[in-house]
Motif scaffolding. Sequence first.
Motif, PDB file in Angstrom:
ATOM      1  N   VAL A  78       0.842  -1.199   0.000  1.00  0.00           N
ATOM      2  CA  VAL A  78       0.000   0.000   0.000  1.00  0.00           C
ATOM      3  C   VAL A  78       0.876   1.248   0.000  1.00  0.00           C
ATOM      4  N   MET A  79       1.886   1.272   0.853  1.00  0.00           N
ATOM      5  CA  MET A  79       2.770   2.432   0.957  1.00  0.00           C
ATOM      6  C   MET A  79       3.524   2.681  -0.349  1.00  0.00           C
ATOM      7  N   ARG A  80       4.045   1.604  -0.954  1.00  0.00           N
ATOM      8  CA  ARG A  80       4.780   1.746  -2.207  1.00  0.00           C
ATOM      9  C   ARG A  80       3.898   2.325  -3.312  1.00  0.00           C
ATOM     10  N   TYR A  81       2.668   1.891  -3.329  1.00  0.00           N
ATOM     11  CA  TYR A  81       1.750   2.376  -4.362  1.00  0.00           C
ATOM     12  C   TYR A  81       1.249   3.788  -4.037  1.00  0.00           C
ATOM     13  N   SER A  82       0.724   3.963  -2.852  1.00  0.00           N
ATOM     14  CA  SER A  82       0.027   5.206  -2.506  1.00  0.00           C
ATOM     15  C   SER A  82       0.959   6.357  -2.170  1.00  0.00           C
ATOM     16  N   GLY A  83       2.105   6.066  -1.596  1.00  0.00           N
ATOM     17  CA  GLY A  83       3.021   7.118  -1.167  1.00  0.00           C
ATOM     18  C   GLY A  83       3.288   8.167  -2.238  1.00  0.00           C
ATOM     19  N   PRO A  84       3.830   7.768  -3.388  1.00  0.00           N
ATOM     20  CA  PRO A  84       4.109   8.754  -4.437  1.00  0.00           C
ATOM     21  C   PRO A  84       2.851   9.434  -4.978  1.00  0.00           C
TER      22      PRO A  84
END
Length: 108
Positions: A78-84
């Motif tokens: 989730v972080m890898r996808y949503s972060g940017p």
Amino acid sequence: MNKVEKKRLKEQQTIEKMIHLYCKKNHHTKALCPECQELLDYAKARSQRCPFMEEKTFCAHCKVHCYKPEMRERIRQVMRYSGPRMLIYDPKTALWHMLCTIKERILK
């Protein structure tokens, strides 16, 4: 509401936004799918019980990882996808997160 509770709430709101974005774009739903709802509930429960909330910035910087390995991997996705993408969908939250991360690195 004291400082620690405000911080806890901000962390929970941020992760909720990130999970919603991930679910909407990857599972093509408006509301959270059961899998993402489970992850959100788990993340909020972990945050609610965190004894290090006063000192830590984010879970990634914590000395103790309280997530089960499976849930930890799911939250990483989730972080890898949503972060940017948060820069586009919620720039205020994204900038706040970046500033906190920079501050954490400087203080170490």
